[in-house]
Scaffold this motif. Structure first.
Motif, PDB file in Angstrom:
ATOM      1  N   THR A 600       0.875  -1.174   0.000  1.00 35.37           N
ATOM      2  CA  THR A 600       0.000   0.000   0.000  1.00 35.37           C
ATOM      3  C   THR A 600       0.911   1.223   0.000  1.00 35.37           C
ATOM      4  O   THR A 600       2.064   1.149   0.426  1.00 35.37           O
ATOM      5  N   LYS A 682      -4.848  11.906  -3.804  1.00 36.02           N
ATOM      6  CA  LYS A 682      -5.721  10.862  -4.367  1.00 36.02           C
ATOM      7  C   LYS A 682      -5.301   9.486  -3.877  1.00 36.02           C
ATOM      8  O   LYS A 682      -6.142   8.644  -3.553  1.00 36.02           O
ATOM      9  N   ALA A 683      -3.976   9.252  -3.802  1.00 33.66           N
ATOM     10  CA  ALA A 683      -3.497   7.957  -3.316  1.00 33.66           C
ATOM     11  C   ALA A 683      -3.926   7.723  -1.876  1.00 33.66           C
ATOM     12  O   ALA A 683      -4.300   6.617  -1.491  1.00 33.66           O
ATOM     13  N   ASP A 686      -7.732   6.972  -2.024  1.00 36.11           N
ATOM     14  CA  ASP A 686      -8.096   5.683  -2.632  1.00 36.11           C
ATOM     15  C   ASP A 686      -7.759   4.505  -1.734  1.00 36.11           C
ATOM     16  O   ASP A 686      -8.496   3.513  -1.677  1.00 36.11           O
ATOM     17  N   LYS A 687      -6.619   4.579  -1.065  1.00 37.86           N
ATOM     18  CA  LYS A 687      -6.148   3.485  -0.216  1.00 37.86           C
ATOM     19  C   LYS A 687      -6.122   2.155  -0.979  1.00 37.86           C
ATOM     20  O   LYS A 687      -6.573   1.120  -0.510  1.00 37.86           O
ATOM     21  N   ASN A 688      -5.600   2.224  -2.219  1.00 36.52           N
ATOM     22  CA  ASN A 688      -5.538   1.029  -3.058  1.00 36.52           C
ATOM     23  C   ASN A 688      -4.432   0.082  -2.607  1.00 36.52           C
ATOM     24  O   ASN A 688      -3.505   0.459  -1.897  1.00 36.52           O
ATOM     25  N   PHE A 689      -4.542  -1.163  -3.143  1.00 35.27           N
ATOM     26  CA  PHE A 689      -3.514  -2.172  -2.915  1.00 35.27           C
ATOM     27  C   PHE A 689      -2.710  -2.300  -4.205  1.00 35.27           C
ATOM     28  O   PHE A 689      -3.270  -2.399  -5.299  1.00 35.27           O
ATOM     29  N   ILE A 738      -2.871  -2.471  -9.703  1.00 35.94           N
ATOM     30  CA  ILE A 738      -3.454  -1.703  -8.610  1.00 35.94           C
ATOM     31  C   ILE A 738      -4.948  -1.983  -8.540  1.00 35.94           C
ATOM     32  O   ILE A 738      -5.665  -1.834  -9.541  1.00 35.94           O
ATOM     33  N   ARG A 739      -5.418  -2.389  -7.361  1.00 31.82           N
ATOM     34  CA  ARG A 739      -6.842  -2.676  -7.163  1.00 31.82           C
ATOM     35  C   ARG A 739      -7.285  -2.111  -5.826  1.00 31.82           C
ATOM     36  O   ARG A 739      -6.475  -1.868  -4.928  1.00 31.82           O
ATOM     37  N   ASP A 740      -8.601  -1.932  -5.682  1.00 28.27           N
ATOM     38  CA  ASP A 740      -9.122  -1.347  -4.455  1.00 28.27           C
ATOM     39  C   ASP A 740      -9.511  -2.385  -3.412  1.00 28.27           C
ATOM     40  O   ASP A 740     -10.126  -2.057  -2.396  1.00 28.27           O
ATOM     41  N   LYS A 741      -9.182  -3.649  -3.677  1.00 22.60           N
ATOM     42  CA  LYS A 741      -9.423  -4.694  -2.687  1.00 22.60           C
ATOM     43  C   LYS A 741      -8.296  -5.715  -2.752  1.00 22.60           C
ATOM     44  O   LYS A 741      -7.537  -5.768  -3.735  1.00 22.60           O
ATOM     45  N   LYS A 742      -8.226  -6.512  -1.702  1.00 28.25           N
ATOM     46  CA  LYS A 742      -7.088  -7.416  -1.559  1.00 28.25           C
ATOM     47  C   LYS A 742      -7.206  -8.615  -2.493  1.00 28.25           C
ATOM     48  O   LYS A 742      -8.276  -9.220  -2.626  1.00 28.25           O
TER      49      LYS A 742
END
Length: 814
Positions: A600, A682-683, A686-689, A738-742
């Motif tokens: 992250t 934005k990063a 978003d808190k993306n993985f 890059i995705r928004d879930k694990k």
């Protein structure tokens, strides 16, 4: 999960660069450039005959050969007596001082190159002699084979000088044949017809011993003009058996004289039905022209009557064929004949007659499936190429297995067997689908190469490979899970064993030098085209380009370069890397996922990051075993025994936030440019993985990467990464995702769409393979040599039941 401590660095003008263990290119760096090297240095240069787009050039030309043939079947001696007149038109931009004619029957002559270079067989590393091999040798001793040339004359009846060179004959012309000129000459010849089961070939006769009847299927039966082309001149490579034929288009008028109770199937249209068919048969044919299901022209009962009569009177069947590159025919008193109409749009013929000819021994499976398969083939192939261009399409049952194709007529195997207990004929699953498959394949050959006239003597894959690909499309459209490849319904799964074996040569190898002929010439190129259509190009682009290739080269002679260039030209897709890897090398597809790392984006705020870093360290570095066991044993540390040794570092660890840390963070924020601050904010929102996925090219073929992401919430996502990802390094690449879930796991090629040879390395984390294992009873008896021998005999019997030939016992001579 690893957290990135440093958000970004400005490198070469600024950009977001995440720190961490990113795979570095190994010593093979730059090999991507070699893998994606263009093919200009390999392909012939474009010219006025074949242009750079893959289309025929403005000055494209090809020769024409028209035939008038009269042939008589001498059934008593199983012999052909023929006379032909050939009108040869020279469209080449050069004069010809001589002509070359193919004498394919000379392959079976004992003095031929083919016969003299036959090799002995081995079985389990030992010398082996099968009954079939011994019968073949005996048959060659019993009667001579090969074309017997009786006369070669010009149009005025003057003898022409000729020279026979193995399976080719050169005719010396009295004067050069100029561009645009024609010459007319005649050849009289005879030859003994081979028994196909004994000699092995693409034509001959089949003998039914129980009632002394015959089926004759005549191919390569007459002297045929060799091809003269812009890319090789005279194509007179000798016929050795494996490389098939390269021929010229022309018109044929053929008269075939056979016993009067025979039924004849032939290339072309029957022009004298009133002389050879009964009124009932002619009426049935008229009915079949409007029928959407097969109608008997000759019924099974009528065929049985013909078998018993065995008349000796003769009839002459006359056939005419326009713009064909070859001519074949079959004749027998055993034939059942059925027919139905195939209706199409856009072609020269709105209605095509689909017909089948077969003996009673072939029923019931042939009545059910043969003619229907003929129609189905035209339905599917026309969709992907062009409307069927001839008035008839025929499937003829000849020998018990295999198949062979000619314009408007095909010879196909497969028959049911007699159940000894019930006395009824029955057919297996293998026979049913084998028949449907072989009919589709051979009728398909009427499109490729009988119309798209590729050079089979040089490049077998151009007809067999392309046709096997289309056959696979037609089989899938016949019914789902069509068993085209044994226990594997996916063509791509059937080729991996061959592609990883040492017993292979590149697809582009000349036909007669190909080993493992089936996989090399048929299934590997068909697999390549399947990968192109379904994975590399996509159906829309592939189908458009393939249809353009068929349209461009219909009734013309394409080369591999024309195919390669057309597929790129019409699709807009650079495929040089694909042709190079699949067609010019022995590499295979094997891509593995070697590592996946999860991140992250760090806030770089010490108040946020340090507590997480402390927790991560505790997770990554558990308490030393010695320390915990000392505590359990009651051992006190010196610090516990001497508290005066304690200072500020004992109360604060390396993750305790200091003013210096806070100042550095504030300085970092103040130093961001406006666009960088927007990226940062934005990063944080978003808190993306962020995942780094390492792929390794183990097999050598650059391949698209069909990746499936399996998420922790149970959902999944398919993504296709184009093969161009390998263009800088063809051995190792890393893809950032890059995705928004694990992501719980990553899978490669779950639909088996790339011909990957090893799925054991296609998961990360690696999966434990699941299967079943059989229990067996242990045998404590002493080794019984006789029992071992019985087991071997049973295994041999099973092999023979599958069609393997029996072996003749060999005893060393004194």
């Amino acid at each position: 999960m690893i957290r990135v401590k440093t958000l970004m660095s400005l490198v070469a003008g600024a950009g977001l660069l995440l720190s961490g263990s990113i795979a570095q290119a190994d010593e093979s760096i730059g090999s991507g450039a070699r893998a994606f090297k263009q093919l200009e240095e390999i392909l012939p240069s474009p010219n006025v005959y074949r242009d750079a787009s893959g289309a025929p050039g403005p000055n494209y030309w090809q020769q024409e050969a028209d035939y008038k043939i009269k042939v008589r079947l001498d059934e008593q001696n199983r012999r052909i007596i023929g006379a032909e007149t050939i009108t040869y038109t020279n469209n080449a931009p050069t004069s010809l001082r001589y002509l070359w004619v193919q004498l394919d029957q000379n392959k079976f002559n004992n003095g031929s190159i083919s016969r003299r270079t036959e090799t002995a067989s081995k079985r389990d590393g030992k010398d082996s002699l099968s009954f079939s091999a011994l019968r073949r040798e005996q048959s060659h001793e019993e009667r001579p084979y090969g074309a017997e040339i009786k006369a070669v004359k010009d149009a005025r009846g003057n003898d022409l000088k000729y020279t026979i060179v193995d399976t080719m004959m050169r005719i010396d012309l009295p004067a050069p044949l100029k561009t645009g000129g024609q010459t007319v000459f005649s050849i009289d010849w005879e030859h003994n017809i081979i028994q196909e089961a004994s000699i092995g070939g693409r034509g001959g006769y089949e003998w039914f011993e129980e009632n002394d009847t015959y089926i004759y299927f005549l191919a390569q039966w007459f002297p045929r003009m060799a091809a003269f082309t812009d890319y090789t001149g005279w194509q007179h490579k000798q016929f050795l058996g494996q490389g098939e034929f390269t021929l010229e288009f022309g018109d044929y008028d053929v008269e075939i004289t056979v016993p009067s109770d025979h039924i004849v199937s032939s290339t072309g249209v029957l022009t004298n039905p009133g002389a050879v068919l009964t009124k009932t048969q002619r009426d049935r044919l008229k009915q079949a022209e409007k029928s959407d299901k097969p109608i008997y022209i000759v019924t099974p009962e009528e065929a049985l009557e013909n078998e018993q009569d065995k008349e000796t009177d003769l009839k002459t069947w006359k056939f005419s064929a326009e713009n064909v590159r070859d001519f074949a025919w079959s004749s027998s008193r055993k034939y059942i004949w059925d027919a139905m109409a195939h209706h199409q749009e856009g072609g020269k013929y709105d209605t095509v007659m689909a017909m089948s000819f077969f003996p009673n021994e072939a029923d019931p499976v042939w009545s059910l499936y043969s003619t229907q398969a003929v129609v189905h083939t035209m339905d599917v192939y026309s969709k992907y190429s062009f409307p069927y261009p001839y008035p008839v399409a025929q499937s003829v049952n000849t020998w018990a297995g295999g198949g062979m194709e000619y314009p408007m007529i095909t010879f196909n195997g497969y028959r049911p067997v007699l159940d000894k207990e019930t006395g009824q004929k029955t057919y297996s699953r293998r026979t049913k689908y084998g028949l449907i498959g072989v009919v589709i394949h051979e009728i398909g050959h009427i499109y490729f190469p009988m119309v798209v006239n590729s050079d089979e003597r040089r490049w077998t894959w151009m007809d067999e490979g392309l046709n096997t690909f289309l056959e696979y499309l037609a089989e899938v459209e016949w019914e789902e899970n069509f068993p085209a490849f044994g226990n594997k319904t996916n063509l791509l799964d059937s080729i991996t064993d061959y592609m990883t074996s040492a017993n292979q040569v590149p697809i582009m190898t000349q036909s007669d030098s190909v080993i493992s002929f089936g996989p090399n010439a048929y299934t590997k190129p068909a697999s390549a085209l399947t990968v192109l259509r379904e994975t590399v190009m996509g159906r829309e682009q592939f189908d458009y380009a393939f249809k353009e290739y068929a349209r461009r080269w219909k009734f013309k002679r394409p080369t591999p370069a024309d195919f390669f260039r057309t597929m790129e030209d019409a699709s807009g897709v650079d495929l040089d890397w694909f042709w190079r890897a699949w067609f010019y090398t022995n590499d295979h597809v094997d891509i593995g996922i070697t590592d996946v790392r999860s991140y992250t984006v760090s806030t770089q705020d010490p108040e946020v990051e340090f507590p997480q870093d402390r927790a991560q360290k505790a997770k990554d570095q558990p308490e030393p075993l010695q320390q915990s066991r000392n505590r359990e044993a009651g051992i006190k540390t010196r610090l516990q025994r001497v508290p005066a040794l304690k200072d500020m570092y004992n109360d604060n660890d390396e993750f305790t936030v200091t003013n210096k840390d806070r100042n550095e963070f504030n300085s970092f924020l103040d130093g961001l440019k406006p666009w960088q601050k927007r990226v940062y904010e934005k990063a944080m929102a978003d808190k993306n993985f962020i995942y780094f996925v390492d792929f390794k090219n183990i097999g050598g073929v650059p391949s698209p990467l069909p990746v499936t992401l399996h998420f922790e919430d149970g959902s999944s996502e398919d993504m296709l990464i184009p093969a161009e990802i390998w263009r800088f390094n063809s051995m190792n690449v890393t893809k950032m995702i890059i995705r928004d879930k694990k992501i719980a796991s990553v899978e490669l090629d779950r639909h088996h769409q790339t011909a990957d040879a090893d799925f054991g390395n296609n998961h990360f984390p690696q999966q434990i393979s699941q299967s079943r294992i059989k229990l067996y009873k242990s045998d404590r008896k002493r080794k019984d040599l006789m029992a071992d021998m019985l087991v071997k005999l049973k295994d041999r019997a099973k092999a023979e039941a599958k069609g393997d030939d029996k072996e003749v016992p060999l005893t060393p001579a004194n």
